[in-house]
Scaffold this motif. Structure first.
Motif, PDB file in Angstrom:
ATOM      1  N   HIS A   1       1.660  17.964  -8.991  1.00 46.95           N
ATOM      2  CA  HIS A   1       0.672  16.972  -8.560  1.00 46.95           C
ATOM      3  C   HIS A   1       1.295  15.580  -8.488  1.00 46.95           C
ATOM      4  O   HIS A   1       0.681  14.591  -8.862  1.00 46.95           O
ATOM      5  N   ALA A   2       2.541  15.532  -7.981  1.00 43.30           N
ATOM      6  CA  ALA A   2       3.278  14.267  -7.927  1.00 43.30           C
ATOM      7  C   ALA A   2       2.657  13.281  -6.941  1.00 43.30           C
ATOM      8  O   ALA A   2       2.846  12.077  -7.079  1.00 43.30           O
ATOM      9  N   GLY A   3       1.925  13.751  -5.946  1.00 42.43           N
ATOM     10  CA  GLY A   3       1.333  12.856  -4.955  1.00 42.43           C
ATOM     11  C   GLY A   3      -0.122  12.544  -5.205  1.00 42.43           C
ATOM     12  O   GLY A   3      -0.791  11.981  -4.322  1.00 42.43           O
ATOM     13  N   ALA A   4      -0.636  12.890  -6.366  1.00 45.67           N
ATOM     14  CA  ALA A   4      -2.057  12.685  -6.644  1.00 45.67           C
ATOM     15  C   ALA A   4      -2.381  11.197  -6.733  1.00 45.67           C
ATOM     16  O   ALA A   4      -1.670  10.452  -7.409  1.00 45.67           O
TER      17      ALA A   4
ATOM     18  N   LEU B   1       0.827  -1.192   0.000  1.00 46.60           N
ATOM     19  CA  LEU B   1       0.000   0.000   0.000  1.00 46.60           C
ATOM     20  C   LEU B   1       0.872   1.257   0.000  1.00 46.60           C
ATOM     21  O   LEU B   1       1.884   1.330   0.697  1.00 46.60           O
ATOM     22  N   GLU B   2       0.470   2.244  -0.780  1.00 43.77           N
ATOM     23  CA  GLU B   2       1.155   3.522  -0.803  1.00 43.77           C
ATOM     24  C   GLU B   2       0.461   4.495   0.133  1.00 43.77           C
ATOM     25  O   GLU B   2      -0.681   4.291   0.538  1.00 43.77           O
ATOM     26  N   ASN B   3       1.152   5.540   0.491  1.00 44.41           N
ATOM     27  CA  ASN B   3       0.535   6.641   1.213  1.00 44.41           C
ATOM     28  C   ASN B   3      -0.172   7.524   0.195  1.00 44.41           C
ATOM     29  O   ASN B   3       0.457   8.336  -0.481  1.00 44.41           O
ATOM     30  N   VAL B   4      -1.447   7.322   0.021  1.00 45.41           N
ATOM     31  CA  VAL B   4      -2.216   8.079  -0.956  1.00 45.41           C
ATOM     32  C   VAL B   4      -3.249   8.915  -0.222  1.00 45.41           C
ATOM     33  O   VAL B   4      -3.752   8.527   0.840  1.00 45.41           O
ATOM     34  N   GLY B   5      -3.546  10.031  -0.810  1.00 43.73           N
ATOM     35  CA  GLY B   5      -4.516  10.915  -0.180  1.00 43.73           C
ATOM     36  C   GLY B   5      -3.891  11.710   0.957  1.00 43.73           C
ATOM     37  O   GLY B   5      -2.684  11.653   1.231  1.00 43.73           O
ATOM     38  N   LEU B   6      -4.753  12.460   1.644  1.00 42.64           N
ATOM     39  CA  LEU B   6      -4.287  13.255   2.779  1.00 42.64           C
ATOM     40  C   LEU B   6      -3.965  12.338   3.960  1.00 42.64           C
ATOM     41  O   LEU B   6      -4.494  11.239   4.072  1.00 42.64           O
ATOM     42  N   PRO B   7      -3.042  12.772   4.838  1.00 44.20           N
ATOM     43  CA  PRO B   7      -2.712  11.942   6.012  1.00 44.20           C
ATOM     44  C   PRO B   7      -3.964  11.665   6.858  1.00 44.20           C
ATOM     45  O   PRO B   7      -4.838  12.529   7.013  1.00 44.20           O
TER      46      PRO B   7
ATOM     47  N   PRO C   1       8.283  16.854   7.365  1.00 45.44           N
ATOM     48  CA  PRO C   1       8.246  15.721   6.442  1.00 45.44           C
ATOM     49  C   PRO C   1       7.701  14.441   7.054  1.00 45.44           C
ATOM     50  O   PRO C   1       7.831  13.388   6.427  1.00 45.44           O
ATOM     51  N   SER C   2       7.108  14.522   8.232  1.00 45.59           N
ATOM     52  CA  SER C   2       6.731  13.297   8.955  1.00 45.59           C
ATOM     53  C   SER C   2       5.801  12.412   8.145  1.00 45.59           C
ATOM     54  O   SER C   2       5.897  11.180   8.211  1.00 45.59           O
ATOM     55  N   TYR C   3       4.909  13.019   7.363  1.00 47.42           N
ATOM     56  CA  TYR C   3       3.912  12.231   6.641  1.00 47.42           C
ATOM     57  C   TYR C   3       4.224  12.167   5.138  1.00 47.42           C
ATOM     58  O   TYR C   3       3.324  11.995   4.314  1.00 47.42           O
ATOM     59  N   GLY C   4       5.489  12.295   4.849  1.00 44.90           N
ATOM     60  CA  GLY C   4       5.879  12.164   3.450  1.00 44.90           C
ATOM     61  C   GLY C   4       5.736  10.739   2.955  1.00 44.90           C
ATOM     62  O   GLY C   4       5.653   9.789   3.734  1.00 44.90           O
ATOM     63  N   ARG C   5       5.707  10.574   1.657  1.00 45.69           N
ATOM     64  CA  ARG C   5       5.592   9.254   1.057  1.00 45.69           C
ATOM     65  C   ARG C   5       6.817   8.418   1.397  1.00 45.69           C
ATOM     66  O   ARG C   5       7.954   8.910   1.325  1.00 45.69           O
ATOM     67  N   VAL C   6       6.566   7.146   1.712  1.00 47.85           N
ATOM     68  CA  VAL C   6       7.658   6.283   2.168  1.00 47.85           C
ATOM     69  C   VAL C   6       8.544   5.852   1.010  1.00 47.85           C
ATOM     70  O   VAL C   6       9.771   5.880   1.094  1.00 47.85           O
ATOM     71  N   ASP C   7       7.932   5.398  -0.082  1.00 47.22           N
ATOM     72  CA  ASP C   7       8.769   4.926  -1.190  1.00 47.22           C
ATOM     73  C   ASP C   7       8.332   5.503  -2.516  1.00 47.22           C
ATOM     74  O   ASP C   7       8.831   5.093  -3.533  1.00 47.22           O
TER      75      ASP C   7
ATOM     76  N   MET D   1      -2.722  20.074  -2.643  1.00 44.94           N
ATOM     77  CA  MET D   1      -2.521  19.944  -1.203  1.00 44.94           C
ATOM     78  C   MET D   1      -1.922  18.581  -0.857  1.00 44.94           C
ATOM     79  O   MET D   1      -0.968  18.482  -0.066  1.00 44.94           O
ATOM     80  N   ILE D   2      -2.486  17.530  -1.436  1.00 49.08           N
ATOM     81  CA  ILE D   2      -1.958  16.183  -1.180  1.00 49.08           C
ATOM     82  C   ILE D   2      -0.508  16.084  -1.631  1.00 49.08           C
ATOM     83  O   ILE D   2       0.363  15.545  -0.917  1.00 49.08           O
ATOM     84  N   SER D   3      -0.210  16.599  -2.808  1.00 51.28           N
ATOM     85  CA  SER D   3       1.157  16.504  -3.356  1.00 51.28           C
ATOM     86  C   SER D   3       2.154  17.292  -2.534  1.00 51.28           C
ATOM     87  O   SER D   3       3.298  16.846  -2.319  1.00 51.28           O
ATOM     88  N   ASP D   4       1.750  18.474  -2.050  1.00 58.23           N
ATOM     89  CA  ASP D   4       2.656  19.261  -1.231  1.00 58.23           C
ATOM     90  C   ASP D   4       3.012  18.537   0.061  1.00 58.23           C
ATOM     91  O   ASP D   4       4.175  18.546   0.497  1.00 58.23           O
ATOM     92  N   ILE D   5       2.021  17.897   0.688  1.00 54.27           N
ATOM     93  CA  ILE D   5       2.264  17.215   1.970  1.00 54.27           C
ATOM     94  C   ILE D   5       3.052  15.929   1.774  1.00 54.27           C
ATOM     95  O   ILE D   5       3.953  15.620   2.571  1.00 54.27           O
ATOM     96  N   ARG D   6       2.741  15.193   0.722  1.00 51.58           N
ATOM     97  CA  ARG D   6       3.349  13.875   0.545  1.00 51.58           C
ATOM     98  C   ARG D   6       4.689  13.907  -0.178  1.00 51.58           C
ATOM     99  O   ARG D   6       5.583  13.118   0.136  1.00 51.58           O
ATOM    100  N   VAL D   7       4.854  14.817  -1.146  1.00 55.17           N
ATOM    101  CA  VAL D   7       6.041  14.758  -2.015  1.00 55.17           C
ATOM    102  C   VAL D   7       6.803  16.082  -2.070  1.00 55.17           C
ATOM    103  O   VAL D   7       8.005  16.120  -1.755  1.00 55.17           O
ATOM    104  N   VAL D   8       6.157  17.155  -2.484  1.00 60.55           N
ATOM    105  CA  VAL D   8       6.868  18.391  -2.816  1.00 60.55           C
ATOM    106  C   VAL D   8       7.599  18.957  -1.604  1.00 60.55           C
ATOM    107  O   VAL D   8       8.823  19.179  -1.635  1.00 60.55           O
ATOM    108  N   CYS D   9       6.869  19.202  -0.534  1.00 55.70           N
ATOM    109  CA  CYS D   9       7.487  19.837   0.638  1.00 55.70           C
ATOM    110  C   CYS D   9       8.487  18.931   1.352  1.00 55.70           C
ATOM    111  O   CYS D   9       9.531  19.428   1.813  1.00 55.70           O
ATOM    112  N   PRO D  10       8.242  17.605   1.496  1.00 58.98           N
ATOM    113  CA  PRO D  10       9.302  16.761   2.070  1.00 58.98           C
ATOM    114  C   PRO D  10      10.597  16.807   1.270  1.00 58.98           C
ATOM    115  O   PRO D  10      11.693  16.852   1.847  1.00 58.98           O
TER     116      PRO D  10
END
Length: 724
Positions: A557-560, A505-511, A718-724, A608-617
């Protein structure tokens, strides 16, 4: 004849005899040469310079058209007939003398006129070489030599049209040279070009010898500077195939689109049977090599992986790589780009990262794309595997594959036209995560000089090996194995089916709120195995200065989530507000701030999802160094700037239709190409002030990316950034 006429004739004869006697006496006085009696056959003569042997009249030679008697005849007395002949010849000589004196001025004028013009000037030195003779009118003309070769020298004089031999005691005579003017007469001035040509003719051997020496010195210097060279290009066989050399034997590629493709070249020992879950072993032993030419015509199978749809594909014997080069050559080696692509560490490899021979030709680069192990075969850290290995370790086998591929590049890429000192390691998405991990790894030191990381993860492996081994108990219980021998006896399909679903499973969507409690128990493929990764990667990045140049970036939108990228997906404002309120942002009281910064549309939600999961981390990682440019590709491909749009633009697979899309593709390619060729991003601020690059239709430098401030302040990033 009347008596009066005879008297006149005798008077003339006597006058001529007197003048002749006077001239001979003058000559005898001038040259101090003793003479017995006037010779009726000698001729008028002016003082001349002596010439080399070629111009000496040797006595005893019978010469055609010469008035000198042979020595054999001199001992015989002259009879009356001879006397008459002598008298007759004397008269003719007098007439010739008078006519020559008359014709001399006109002849000199003709010669002066003849020296005019460039062509005539060139001819002058040549004229004096050929023998001349007098015609009946007393003019000098080119003529043939007499029967004896030396006798022709008496025709060399073209100054006054006369032969004036000077007698010596030894019976030899000298003849005035062509260039020797008579006393009192100034010799004509030579043309500058004539003088140069004459000087060059006299020193022709010296000039040729000098030129040969200079040419030899130049050749020696060039050879010394260039040194020994290998063959510049590899010949094409049968119009479609080309061969290259590797450390394990020759390989044959195929011609495509004006360049060459080598597909499926082995770079490590197949990880089968006892080599399953062992670090990659490069092809160093001869039993793993080949004797004939290896046909690298077809693509190799990918490593075992799980597709986004849930299907399973691949093979264990997958450690092969592809090489695409404009030309197989050794001179002017080209930059090399090694591409590491995967959507996740479980699968989706190579994804969009698929180069071609055409791309290599257009970009004038050498592209290398290796397969590497993924998922359970590439990153399993389990206690039974560690116990069966020395030193005691397990995991990160996929990282060892990439290191082995980079070692192969260093050893062989020059035989494919690449420059091993100019290697760019490009990782995209999960491949970017692996590349980020390798930047500070000691085993990868010196294997690449540049790094391009696009849309990777910022969650670095920091978990100890023992903790990861404990988390693998769930898998061991599913496969029902407690030792390495049991695990290696299982089929690949059994192993793939036994992987827990939560590991994919990936980290998808908002935390979500539950993520805060499960962060310590979530599965992570990368671990601190104490061999490749000996300390947390974050510490290495924060502490060390890297000798390689790095560029990081992603898309807007890398985390979409994949379900929202469908062109038919729609959300209204009420639905967007509900999704935000039910996420961790709602329980943390951040809904108002989130809606203020992002609008209540689907595009705003995906941003918003992409910033939290990918861009900002990723931005927090880039901020660890002051010299890392960071880009955000904002140009939509369709409706959104999807996770692969930046890589697609660089590779040319971005189907640009509008002028804005075409400009965006050009901007991304300029960024990448300039970095690969020149080790820099031209648009970035060298002082590190404006190193955020917003790449839309054009590249705009910015001081910061303000969307990240709120998430960093609230400890969401970056705590809730995408793991892989």
């Amino acid at each position: 004849m009347s008596q009066g006429g005879q008297e006149k004739s005798l008077d003339k004869k006597e006058i001529a005899e007197e003048e002749r006697e006077k001239m001979l006496n003058a000559e005898n006085t001038k040259h101090t040469v003793a003479s017995t009696a006037p010779d009726s056959e000698s001729e008028e003569q002016k003082p001349k310079k002596k010439i080399p042997i070629g111009g000496i009249k040797m006595p005893g030679f019978c010469r055609t058209k010469s008035k000198e008697p042979c020595k054999d005849d001199e001992s015989k007395p002259a009879d009356s007939g001879d006397a008459e002949v002598i008298d007759k010849n004397a008269k003719e000589n007098e007439q010739n003398v008078s006519s020559e004196k008359t014709n001399t001025p006109s002849k000199e004028l003709k010669e002066k006129d003849g020296r005019k013009g460039f062509l005539d000037a060139i001819k002058l030195p040549l004229v004096s070489v050929f023998p001349r003779k007098k015609n009946k009118e007393g003019e000098v003309e080119l003529g043939t030599t007499g029967a004896a070769g030396l006798a022709s020298v008496e025709t060399l004089d073209d100054g006054a049209g006369e032969k004036n031999p000077v007698g010596n005691e030894d019976g030899m005579e000298t003849v005035r040279l062509d260039g020797d003017a008579a006393d009192g007469i100034e010799s004509p001035k030579q043309h500058f070009l004539v003088a140069c040509i004459s000087a060059a003719r006299r020193s022709l051997f010296v000039l040729v010898a000098t030129l040969c020496i200079l040419l030899s010195v130049i050749i020696i210097i060039c050879v010394a500077c260039i040194g020994p060279r290998k063959a510049t290009t590899q010949p094409i066989k049968d119009g479609n195939y080309v061969e290259a050399v590797t450390s394990c034997g020759p390989v044959q590629g195929i011609s495509e689109d004006g360049a060459f493709a080598f597909r499926g070249i082995p770079y490590a020992v197949p990880p089968l049977e006892n080599r399953r879950w062992q670090p990659a072993e490069p092809l160093r032993r001869i039993e793993y090599c080949w004797t004939d030419t290896y046909l690298a015509h077809n693509s190799s199978d990918v490593c075992w992986q799980r597709e986004a749809s849930g299907g399973v594909i691949g093979t264990e014997n997958c450690l092969y790589l592809d090489v695409f080069t404009p030309e197989v050559r050794y001179d002017s080696p080209l930059p090399v780009v090694v591409m590491i692509g995967a959507e996740t560490l479980s699968g989706g490899s190579p994804g969009v990262m698929q180069p071609s021979a055409k791309l290599a030709r257009v970009r004038d680069m050498v592209f290398v794309r290796p397969n590497f192990r993924l998922g359970i075969f590439g990153f399993l850290a389990a206690e039974p595997l560690s116990r069966a290995t020395h030193p005691l370790t397990s995991g990160n086998y996929g990282l060892s594959d990439i290191i082995a591929a980079l070692q192969w590049v260093q050893l062989n890429i020059e035989n494919f036209g690449g420059n091993k000192k100019s290697v760019t390691l490009w990782g995209h998405r999960a491949g970017g995560t692996l590349v980020t991990t390798l930047v500070g790894t000691r085993r990868a030191k010196g294997l690449f000089s540049r790094v391009w990381i696009s849309s990777g993860s910022a969650i670095f492996p920091g978990r100890e090996l023992e903790v990861s081994e404990k988390l693998s108990d769930q898998f061991l219980n599913s496969i029902r194995c407690s030792d390495a021998a049991c695990l290696r006896s299982k089929s690949a399909e059994e192993l793939m089916d036994s992987v827990p679903e939560t590991w994919h499973l990936e980290n998808v969507g908002l935390p979500e709120a539950r993520e805060a409690q499960s962060r310590d128990r979530r599965h992570e493929w990368l671990v601190l195995d104490r061999v490749i990764l000996q300390e947390p990667v974050g510490q290495i990045w924060a502490r060390d200065e890297f000798p390689v140049k790095i560029v990081m970036g992603t898309t807007a939108h890398a985390g979409a989530p994949l379900k929202y990228l469908n062109s038919n997906a729609t959300l209204n404002s009420t639905q967007v507000e509900k999704i935000i309120s039910e996420s961790l942002l709602g329980t943390s009281g951040l809904v108002t701030q989130a809606l203020k910064r992002y609008n209540t549309t689907l595009k705003g939600l995906l941003s918003m999802i992409s910033d939290i999961r990918v861009v900002c981390p990723l931005l927090t990682v880039a901020r660890m160094k002051t010299n890392i440019p960071f880009y955000v590709a904002t140009q939509p491909r369709g409706q959104f700037a999807d996770p692969d749009s930046d890589a697609a633009a660089i590779l040319g697979s971005f189907a640009a239709r509008t002028p804005a899309e075409k400009r965006h593709v050009s901007a991304m390619q300029q960024l990448f190409n300039h970095f690969v060729w020149h080790d820099e991003v031209a648009q970035a601020d060298s002082n590190g002030v404006k190193r955020i690059l917003i790449v839309g239709q054009d590249t705009l430098p910015k001081e910061d990316y303000p969307n990240c401030d709120i998430w960093i302040e609230q400890d969401i990033v970056p705590s809730y950034g995408r793991v892989d």
